[in-house]
Design a protein around this motif. Structure first.
Motif, PDB file in Angstrom:
ATOM      1  N   ASP A   1     -46.403 -30.521  18.177  1.00 15.64           N
ATOM      2  CA  ASP A   1     -46.709 -29.754  19.373  1.00 15.64           C
ATOM      3  C   ASP A   1     -45.422 -29.597  20.178  1.00 15.64           C
ATOM      4  O   ASP A   1     -44.893 -30.572  20.706  1.00 15.64           O
TER       5      ASP A   1
ATOM      6  N   LEU B   1     -51.236 -34.122  28.317  1.00 12.97           N
ATOM      7  CA  LEU B   1     -51.965 -35.002  27.407  1.00 12.97           C
ATOM      8  C   LEU B   1     -51.577 -36.461  27.623  1.00 12.97           C
ATOM      9  O   LEU B   1     -52.434 -37.351  27.594  1.00 12.97           O
TER      10      LEU B   1
ATOM     11  N   PHE C   1     -55.648 -26.305  29.261  1.00 11.51           N
ATOM     12  CA  PHE C   1     -56.940 -26.797  28.803  1.00 11.51           C
ATOM     13  C   PHE C   1     -58.010 -26.258  29.741  1.00 11.51           C
ATOM     14  O   PHE C   1     -58.121 -26.694  30.889  1.00 11.51           O
TER      15      PHE C   1
ATOM     16  N   GLU D   1     -61.047 -33.540  24.129  1.00 11.43           N
ATOM     17  CA  GLU D   1     -60.998 -33.320  22.685  1.00 11.43           C
ATOM     18  C   GLU D   1     -59.568 -33.400  22.167  1.00 11.43           C
ATOM     19  O   GLU D   1     -59.303 -34.031  21.137  1.00 11.43           O
ATOM     20  N   HIS D   2     -58.634 -32.770  22.879  1.00  8.06           N
ATOM     21  CA  HIS D   2     -57.236 -32.788  22.442  1.00  8.06           C
ATOM     22  C   HIS D   2     -56.642 -34.200  22.506  1.00  8.06           C
ATOM     23  O   HIS D   2     -55.881 -34.599  21.622  1.00  8.06           O
TER      24      HIS D   2
ATOM     25  N   ARG E   1     -58.264 -36.267  19.678  1.00  5.89           N
ATOM     26  CA  ARG E   1     -57.772 -35.806  18.382  1.00  5.89           C
ATOM     27  C   ARG E   1     -56.349 -36.296  18.132  1.00  5.89           C
ATOM     28  O   ARG E   1     -55.997 -36.681  17.016  1.00  5.89           O
ATOM     29  N   ARG E   2     -55.532 -36.301  19.174  1.00  7.32           N
ATOM     30  CA  ARG E   2     -54.156 -36.782  19.024  1.00  7.32           C
ATOM     31  C   ARG E   2     -54.126 -38.256  18.655  1.00  7.32           C
ATOM     32  O   ARG E   2     -53.298 -38.685  17.845  1.00  7.32           O
TER      33      ARG E   2
END
Length: 216
Positions: free
Chosen positions: A23, A32, A67, A75-76, A79-80
């Motif tokens: 990313d 994040l 976002f 979710e991000h 997921r990371r």
């Protein structure tokens, strides 16, 4: 956190780990990182987009540009963390010299990495209703992703001559994944999951024998 018409969190995390997706959006990464810290501190339910923006040192609008909703941000972040788990898994099993050792290390690595993760492990312990449904109530998709991964590893071992061709790798993978998931979702009163040697002993005694060809 799981949509029926899209990939599961784990499917995308696994694909990103295998494909080495990076990313390059520095602002998204900053948000994040702040969200991860905020969720670890306060949990997801008690955290707001404003909290994340404040911790990241940016405006709320900036967060929403990356976002669109809190669910998307959660979710991000999750997921990371799953992607980091897969990265660690690949690193751990490289240390093993035999297929038996890879099964033992892989099992221990999975339990340790997920349970020890400040966010994922914390959510499973404190806010299981946030994360667990996305793992076990998605029509079996999350289980299927991990099963395909494990089966792929076992198939590679078969091709290398390390596992008998008589072994049903799909079924063995299914059993291994379900045992691992059971330990993660429902803590054991018999096995101390924080004791690596106990966890490895379970793998040696009950998972490794699954690789033996059936008796005739």
């Amino acid at each position: 956190m799981t949509r029926p018409d899209s990939e599961s969190l784990l499917e995308r995390a696994f694909a990103e780990a295998v494909e080495r997706v990076d990313d390059n959006d520095e602002m998204a990464t900053r948000v994040l990182d702040a969200a991860y810290e905020q969720f670890c501190r306060m949990g997801i339910r008690r955290s707001t987009m404003e909290d994340v923006a404040r911790l990241a040192g940016v405006s709320r609008i900036t967060v929403y540009r990356r976002f669109a909703t809190k669910d998307a941000l959660v979710e991000h972040v999750v997921r990371r963390e799953f992607r980091r788990y897969f990265d660690q898994f690949f690193s751990d099993i490289k240390q093993a010299r035999t297929v038996e050792d890879r099964v033992v290390l892989g099992f221990a690595s999975a339990l340790r990495a997920i349970r020890g993760n400040p966010l994922i492990g914390g959510l499973m312990a404190v806010e299981p209703e946030v994360l667990v449904p996305s793992m076990i109530s998605d029509g079996g998709r999350t289980m299927a992703v991990v099963r395909r991964f494990v089966a792929g590893q076992l198939r590679s071992e078969q091709s290398a001559g390390n596992v008998s061709g008589e072994i049903d790798v799909e079924l063995v993978a299914e059993l291994m994944v379900r045992i691992s998931a059971s330990f993660l979702v429902t803590p054991s009163h018999l096995v101390d999951l924080d004791d690596d040697e106990q966890v490895r002993d379970v793998a040696r005694r009950f998972l490794v024998p699954m690789l033996e060809p059936p008796r005739k």
